[in-house]
Design an enzyme around this catalytic site. Sequence first.
Site, PDB file in Angstrom:
ATOM      1  N   ASP A 100       0.850  -1.177   0.000  1.00  0.00           N
ATOM      2  CA  ASP A 100       0.000   0.000   0.000  1.00  0.00           C
ATOM      3  C   ASP A 100       0.896   1.240   0.000  1.00  0.00           C
ATOM      4  O   ASP A 100       1.653   1.451   0.948  1.00  0.00           O
ATOM      5  CB  ASP A 100      -0.853  -0.049   1.287  1.00  0.00           C
ATOM      6  CG  ASP A 100      -2.189   0.614   1.138  1.00  0.00           C
ATOM      7  OD1 ASP A 100      -2.255   1.629   0.420  1.00  0.00           O
ATOM      8  OD2 ASP A 100      -3.157   0.128   1.747  1.00  0.00           O
ATOM      9  N   ASP A 207      -2.859   4.666  -2.508  1.00  0.00           N
ATOM     10  CA  ASP A 207      -3.851   5.300  -1.645  1.00  0.00           C
ATOM     11  C   ASP A 207      -4.298   6.653  -2.208  1.00  0.00           C
ATOM     12  O   ASP A 207      -3.445   7.447  -2.658  1.00  0.00           O
ATOM     13  CB  ASP A 207      -3.182   5.501  -0.268  1.00  0.00           C
ATOM     14  CG  ASP A 207      -4.138   5.921   0.817  1.00  0.00           C
ATOM     15  OD1 ASP A 207      -5.032   5.128   1.142  1.00  0.00           O
ATOM     16  OD2 ASP A 207      -3.979   7.034   1.356  1.00  0.00           O
ATOM     17  N   GLU A 257      -6.705   3.790  -5.601  1.00  0.00           N
ATOM     18  CA  GLU A 257      -7.909   4.132  -4.849  1.00  0.00           C
ATOM     19  C   GLU A 257      -8.355   5.511  -5.315  1.00  0.00           C
ATOM     20  O   GLU A 257      -7.656   6.493  -5.111  1.00  0.00           O
ATOM     21  CB  GLU A 257      -7.624   4.158  -3.346  1.00  0.00           C
ATOM     22  CG  GLU A 257      -8.897   4.362  -2.552  1.00  0.00           C
ATOM     23  CD  GLU A 257      -8.672   4.910  -1.143  1.00  0.00           C
ATOM     24  OE1 GLU A 257      -9.549   4.711  -0.298  1.00  0.00           O
ATOM     25  OE2 GLU A 257      -7.638   5.557  -0.891  1.00  0.00           O
ATOM     26  N   HIS A 331     -11.040  -1.865   4.602  1.00  0.00           N
ATOM     27  CA  HIS A 331     -10.822  -1.375   5.962  1.00  0.00           C
ATOM     28  C   HIS A 331     -11.449  -0.006   6.215  1.00  0.00           C
ATOM     29  O   HIS A 331     -11.304   0.524   7.314  1.00  0.00           O
ATOM     30  CB  HIS A 331      -9.312  -1.310   6.223  1.00  0.00           C
ATOM     31  CG  HIS A 331      -8.647  -0.321   5.325  1.00  0.00           C
ATOM     32  ND1 HIS A 331      -8.505  -0.539   3.958  1.00  0.00           N
ATOM     33  CD2 HIS A 331      -8.139   0.905   5.564  1.00  0.00           C
ATOM     34  CE1 HIS A 331      -7.933   0.520   3.424  1.00  0.00           C
ATOM     35  NE2 HIS A 331      -7.687   1.402   4.367  1.00  0.00           N
ATOM     36  N   ASP A 332     -12.091   0.570   5.221  1.00  0.00           N
ATOM     37  CA  ASP A 332     -12.756   1.861   5.399  1.00  0.00           C
ATOM     38  C   ASP A 332     -14.276   1.739   5.377  1.00  0.00           C
ATOM     39  O   ASP A 332     -14.979   2.752   5.430  1.00  0.00           O
ATOM     40  CB  ASP A 332     -12.349   2.838   4.282  1.00  0.00           C
ATOM     41  CG  ASP A 332     -10.884   3.208   4.326  1.00  0.00           C
ATOM     42  OD1 ASP A 332     -10.320   3.276   5.434  1.00  0.00           O
ATOM     43  OD2 ASP A 332     -10.300   3.431   3.243  1.00  0.00           O
TER      44      ASP A 332
HETATM   45  C1  GLC Z   1      -7.463   5.932   2.184  1.00  0.00           C
HETATM   46  C2  GLC Z   1      -7.275   4.804   3.159  1.00  0.00           C
HETATM   47  C3  GLC Z   1      -7.795   5.251   4.489  1.00  0.00           C
HETATM   48  C4  GLC Z   1      -6.984   6.440   4.933  1.00  0.00           C
HETATM   49  C5  GLC Z   1      -6.979   7.539   3.861  1.00  0.00           C
HETATM   50  C6  GLC Z   1      -5.909   8.536   4.125  1.00  0.00           C
HETATM   51  O1  GLC Z   1      -8.775   6.250   1.972  1.00  0.00           O
HETATM   52  O2  GLC Z   1      -7.899   3.661   2.686  1.00  0.00           O
HETATM   53  O3  GLC Z   1      -7.771   4.237   5.454  1.00  0.00           O
HETATM   54  O4  GLC Z   1      -7.514   6.970   6.115  1.00  0.00           O
HETATM   55  O5  GLC Z   1      -6.730   7.028   2.586  1.00  0.00           O
HETATM   56  O6  GLC Z   1      -4.649   7.993   3.889  1.00  0.00           O
END
Ligand code: GLC
Length: 578
Positions: A100, A207, A257, A331-332
Amino acid sequence: MGAHERDLGKTVVYQIYIKSFCDSDGDGTGDLRGITSKLDYLAYLGVDYVWITPFFPSPQRDNGYDISDYCAVDPVFGTMDDFDELVAEARRRGIGIMLDMVLCHTSSEHVWFQRALAGDERYRSYYILRDGRGSTGPGDPGEPPTNWQSAFGGSMWEWEPRLGKWYLHMHDVTQPDLNWDNPEVRAELAQVVRFWRDRGVAGFRFDVVSLISKPEVFEDAGPEGGRSLIADGPHVHEYLQELVREAGIDGMLTVGEMAATTLENCVRYTNPASHELGMVFSFHHLKVDYLNGKKWALQDPDIARLRELFATWQERMQEGHGWSALFWNNHDQPRAVTRFGGREGVGEAGGSWELAAKMLGVCAHLMQGTPYIFQGEEIGMVNAGYASIDDYRDVESHNAYRALVEAGSTPAEALHVVGERSRDNGRTPMQWTDAPGAGFTAGEPWLAIPASSVLVNVAAEKGRPGSILEFYRELVRLRHELGVIADGRVRFIDPGVGAPRAIMFERWLESEAAREAAEAGAPVRLLTVCSFDEGASSVDLPDAWCSAEQLIGNYGDVRQCGGTLALRPFEAQVLWTR
Ligand code: GLC
């Protein structure tokens, strides 16, 4: 060769939230050696790649997404030797490790930010610093430069006297955004990716990478919010191409993402001709239960909207030669099985829990793209169900709870909303057994183990015919074996008025691939029907499907009659023909 000609369709990825997967040393936090000890389980499930969430040194304000050193292992998760061993052991089992990369921001404890605070000009230019609105001169903060709101609540700007400026943080105040317009920053980050590539990593998840290129002019946002103004910014495609080139990762498994993104941009990010990413996560389908688009306001999932989103995204990504990551959980997110109706009979055969878990699995795994399984999804793990706000750890959940109470909710109401929406729902320890530590830890877990762990756990499902785990194994196997799932085209079908909460789509092979499949006796066409209805419904069955057989489903049989298919609660049916 193009990204999705590289067998992306045959690939299944498993996501590990390292803090909560397996704790090898009893300190209550999962670690690298814990993952290595479970590789046989992952091989049993059949997945091809494992994406591990950040294990780099971090103050853990945002659970490791606030990184203070990109090229090391945080001692709480192990050592570099542990990492090398994990990579080697995974490879022996045919599993690639994906890391990640959190490159949009650093932690405020990263040495770059520390040097900026100390006044080093070079590092000041690594971040996004601005004067305040209405400031009368140095030392007077004035007001934040814009009205943008951070993802976790509050302003996106923080005044820092040591900088004499406001700095931008799209997430927590300890996560200052990096200035990607600075070529030195981009070179440093490419070096980070190269470092891990050279250590044997097989792929990367980037990310919030849709947010790296900030607008040229900073203006106040309207109701759509600052995030949408920043997403898919003016240089995002150029910066991604450069990163892929400089880090030498074209052709590796990559996923971005894409926060607040658009379909047009997602086509561009993933069309092989762009040389950007293998595939993308987009989130529109996980907002269908947000009242008026607000995460902390509840409504039942709008299935008509969900169908429309899947149909549009699947068909238009296909037309544009893009490629999607298929997922319900990470995880979000709260657990999809709870979210979409699987609340009855948790841990037992036959209730809405088991049916919905399998139906969601079919829906994601039969679409066009690369499916991701988030740890615990394959056994039907449900929301945390905590009784007190003190059980939650996530910074966002606490901010939201406070904001709800300040806006007039009672503590009980606020706790209910957080219970439905908290990211901690997806972060609870993996449930391996029914023991007190759930087989996750011999110590005190960093986040409480849900009461449901005595009913829902790997030990109870592994090898038990009809379990959710065995059903997921079958979904993985089918994708590996059937060309029509891996490579087939996709088309959505209106299920008709009798099934307002159903989603229905066809997959099929064409020309040579179709001929080959037919000759081998394999399916050439599939029809998938998924009911999100807790009651009965029925869809009109196109003629070609009237006598088709079941490939997989969450009820043993198929109820076809005439031109209709009768659907039981949360039924999933995949029919096939030559
Ligand atoms: C992404 C991650 C999340 C994190 C955010 C900031 O959305 O999946 O868990 O809080 O980025 O890095």
